[in-house]
Design a protein around this motif. Structure first.
Motif, PDB file in Angstrom:
ATOM      1  N   LEU A  17       0.842  -1.084  -0.201  1.00 48.66           N
ATOM      2  CA  LEU A  17      -0.078  -0.016  -0.067  1.00 48.66           C
ATOM      3  C   LEU A  17       0.884   1.368   0.038  1.00 48.66           C
ATOM      4  CD1 LEU A  17      -2.764  -1.093   2.603  1.00 48.66           C
ATOM      5  CD2 LEU A  17      -2.754  -1.104   0.009  1.00 48.66           C
ATOM      6  N   HIS A  22      -0.220   7.167  -7.166  1.00 47.11           N
ATOM      7  CA  HIS A  22      -1.337   7.538  -7.857  1.00 47.11           C
ATOM      8  C   HIS A  22      -1.802   6.910  -9.148  1.00 47.11           C
ATOM      9  CE1 HIS A  22      -3.755  11.065  -9.809  1.00 47.11           C
ATOM     10  NE2 HIS A  22      -4.663  10.221  -9.100  1.00 47.11           N
ATOM     11  N   GLU A  25      -3.674   0.311  -9.206  1.00 46.64           N
ATOM     12  CA  GLU A  25      -4.679  -0.498  -8.731  1.00 46.64           C
ATOM     13  C   GLU A  25      -4.446  -1.805  -8.068  1.00 46.64           C
ATOM     14  OE1 GLU A  25      -7.432   0.921 -12.515  1.00 46.64           O
ATOM     15  OE2 GLU A  25      -6.824  -1.113 -12.484  1.00 46.64           O
ATOM     16  N   PHE A  61      -5.989   3.976   2.371  1.00 50.23           N
ATOM     17  CA  PHE A  61      -5.835   4.018   1.181  1.00 50.23           C
ATOM     18  C   PHE A  61      -6.851   5.067   0.618  1.00 50.23           C
ATOM     19  CE2 PHE A  61      -6.628   2.474  -3.350  1.00 50.23           C
ATOM     20  CZ  PHE A  61      -5.407   1.832  -3.595  1.00 50.23           C
ATOM     21  N   ASP A  64      -8.857   7.555  -5.796  1.00 47.85           N
ATOM     22  CA  ASP A  64      -8.528   8.307  -6.953  1.00 47.85           C
ATOM     23  C   ASP A  64      -9.817   9.324  -7.123  1.00 47.85           C
ATOM     24  OD1 ASP A  64      -7.725   9.699  -9.257  1.00 47.85           O
ATOM     25  OD2 ASP A  64      -6.848   8.165 -10.085  1.00 47.85           O
ATOM     26  N   ASN A  69     -12.776   4.951  -9.687  1.00 46.70           N
ATOM     27  CA  ASN A  69     -12.035   4.504  -8.777  1.00 46.70           C
ATOM     28  C   ASN A  69     -12.503   3.217  -8.186  1.00 46.70           C
ATOM     29  OD1 ASN A  69     -13.776   5.184  -7.017  1.00 46.70           O
ATOM     30  ND2 ASN A  69     -13.113   7.063  -6.569  1.00 46.70           N
ATOM     31  N   LYS A 137      -5.954   3.875  -6.689  1.00 48.89           N
ATOM     32  CA  LYS A 137      -5.444   4.633  -5.766  1.00 48.89           C
ATOM     33  C   LYS A 137      -5.374   6.037  -6.257  1.00 48.89           C
ATOM     34  CE  LYS A 137      -1.699   5.084  -2.121  1.00 48.89           C
ATOM     35  NZ  LYS A 137      -0.357   4.594  -1.656  1.00 48.89           N
TER      36      LYS A 137
END
Length: 141
Positions: A17, A22, A25, A61, A64, A69, A137
């Motif tokens: 994580l 950015h 996935e 987490f 996006d 997302n 993310k």
């Protein structure tokens, strides 16, 4: 052990994580999902349901805000299986991140192809059918 980090998140998963950037996935797969054949980065959380894993991940987490997302594996054409876990996922995502935009459904083989390109897969012991989800993310602001 650390304070405020859900204990269900293993050190291996926390590392993944943290490594993700950015747009990367993350797949959370149910007990039937072929995780090992889809991706080289697989974290096993056998014995845990996908809903509890999703809830824990969303505590750390960010989703996006600039793109779709969250994605579900859609049921196969003609399959009449019930998918109540999708409602559970929606509730968790709405409560877990204000950036959640709702789910897009991907056909099974499209979901598999996207999973192969994902940063990592979390393999759970979830017994519900069609309980596979992909999260994109975002950024921490």
């Amino acid at each position: 052990m650390l304070k405020t980090i859900p204990s269900i998140l293993s050190p291996d998963l926390l590392k993944i994580l943290m490594e993700m950037g950015h747009g990367d996935e993350l797949v959370i797969g149910d007990g039937n999902f072929p995780a090992a054949s889809m991706n080289d980065r697989v974290v096993r959380l056998d014995g845990h349901g996908a809903d509890e894993v999703l809830k824990a991940i969303l505590q750390l987490f960010p989703l996006d805000t600039y793109a779709e997302n969250a994605f579900l594996m859609d049921t196969a054409a003609g399959d009449t299986v019930e998918t109540p876990i999708w409602d559970v996922y929606e509730k968790i995502c709405k409560e877990g991140d204000p950036a959640f935009k709702g789910f897009n459904r991907l056909e099974r083989f499209a979901f598999y192809e996207r999973s192969k390109k994902a940063y990592a897969i979390v393999a759970t012991g979830e017994t519900a059918l069609y309980a596979n989800i992909i999260l994109k993310k975002g950024v921490v602001v």
